[in-house]
Design a protein around this motif. Structure first.
Motif, short mmCIF file in Angstrom:
data_model
loop_
_atom_site.label_atom_id
_atom_site.label_comp_id
_atom_site.label_asym_id
_atom_site.label_seq_id
_atom_site.Cartn_x
_atom_site.Cartn_y
_atom_site.Cartn_z
N ILE A 1 0.85 -1.19 0.00
CA ILE A 1 0.00 0.00 0.00
C ILE A 1 0.89 1.24 0.00
O ILE A 1 1.81 1.36 0.80
N GLU A 2 0.60 2.15 -0.94
CA GLU A 2 1.35 3.40 -1.03
C GLU A 2 0.36 4.56 -1.11
O GLU A 2 -0.59 4.53 -1.90
N ILE A 3 0.56 5.57 -0.27
CA ILE A 3 -0.28 6.76 -0.26
C ILE A 3 0.57 7.94 -0.70
O ILE A 3 1.63 8.19 -0.14
N THR A 4 0.10 8.66 -1.73
CA THR A 4 0.84 9.78 -2.30
C THR A 4 0.03 11.06 -2.18
O THR A 4 -1.18 11.06 -2.46
N THR B 1 -7.71 24.52 1.79
CA THR B 1 -8.91 23.87 2.32
C THR B 1 -8.94 22.35 2.22
O THR B 1 -9.76 21.72 2.85
N TYR B 2 -8.07 21.75 1.40
CA TYR B 2 -8.11 20.30 1.27
C TYR B 2 -6.78 19.76 0.78
O TYR B 2 -5.91 20.50 0.33
N THR B 3 -6.66 18.46 0.88
CA THR B 3 -5.49 17.74 0.34
C THR B 3 -6.00 16.57 -0.48
O THR B 3 -6.86 15.82 -0.02
N LYS B 4 -5.52 16.41 -1.70
CA LYS B 4 -5.86 15.26 -2.52
C LYS B 4 -4.77 14.21 -2.35
O LYS B 4 -3.59 14.53 -2.40
N ILE B 5 -5.21 12.98 -2.12
CA ILE B 5 -4.25 11.89 -1.98
C ILE B 5 -4.58 10.80 -2.99
O ILE B 5 -5.71 10.65 -3.43
N GLY B 6 -3.56 10.06 -3.37
CA GLY B 6 -3.73 8.89 -4.23
C GLY B 6 -3.33 7.66 -3.43
O GLY B 6 -2.40 7.71 -2.63
N ILE B 7 -4.05 6.57 -3.64
CA ILE B 7 -3.78 5.34 -2.91
C ILE B 7 -3.56 4.21 -3.90
O ILE B 7 -4.43 3.93 -4.73
N LYS B 8 -2.40 3.57 -3.81
CA LYS B 8 -2.13 2.36 -4.59
C LYS B 8 -2.23 1.20 -3.61
O LYS B 8 -1.51 1.15 -2.61
N ILE C 1 -11.20 0.22 0.67
CA ILE C 1 -10.81 1.57 1.05
C ILE C 1 -12.08 2.42 1.07
O ILE C 1 -12.75 2.57 0.04
N LEU C 2 -12.44 2.93 2.25
CA LEU C 2 -13.64 3.73 2.41
C LEU C 2 -13.31 5.03 3.14
O LEU C 2 -12.42 5.06 3.98
N VAL D 1 -17.93 5.07 6.72
CA VAL D 1 -17.88 3.96 7.69
C VAL D 1 -18.70 4.33 8.93
O VAL D 1 -19.49 3.52 9.43
N ASP D 2 -18.54 5.55 9.44
CA ASP D 2 -19.29 6.00 10.61
C ASP D 2 -20.79 6.01 10.35
O ASP D 2 -21.59 5.60 11.20
N GLU D 3 -21.18 6.45 9.15
CA GLU D 3 -22.61 6.49 8.80
C GLU D 3 -23.20 5.08 8.77
O GLU D 3 -24.30 4.85 9.28
#
Length: 75
Positions: free
Chosen positions: A18-21, A28-35, A42-43, A48-50
């Motif tokens: 797993i790699e998070i970039t 106001t925000y950060t965009k991340i990519g997940i391999k 991945i949620l 998940v809380d809802e």
């Protein structure tokens, strides 16, 4: 909790697969990519809380209905 600082285009690894970039950041925000492997679920945390809240609400509602049914059967 581990807290890391990363700049755009920098990554962190979780385990071997797993790699998070960090893709983009602004005020106001950060965009991340997940391999990750397709078998990984991945949620978003708020989703998940809802789901947990909905499930708990359903259990409480079902318990009330079961109590009513139990009372009626005892009559």
């Amino acid at each position: 909790m581990l807290i890391l600082s990363r700049k755009e285009n920098e990554s962190i690894s979780i385990g071997e697969d797993i790699e998070i970039t960090v893709i983009q950041t602004n005020k106001t925000y950060t965009k991340i990519g997940i391999k990750a492997p397709k078998s990984s679920i991945i949620l978003r945390k708020e989703l998940v809380d809802e789901i947990k809240d909905d499930n708990l609400h359903s259990i409480v509602s079902d318990d009330v209905k079961l109590d009513d049914l139990s009372k009626k059967l005892k009559q």
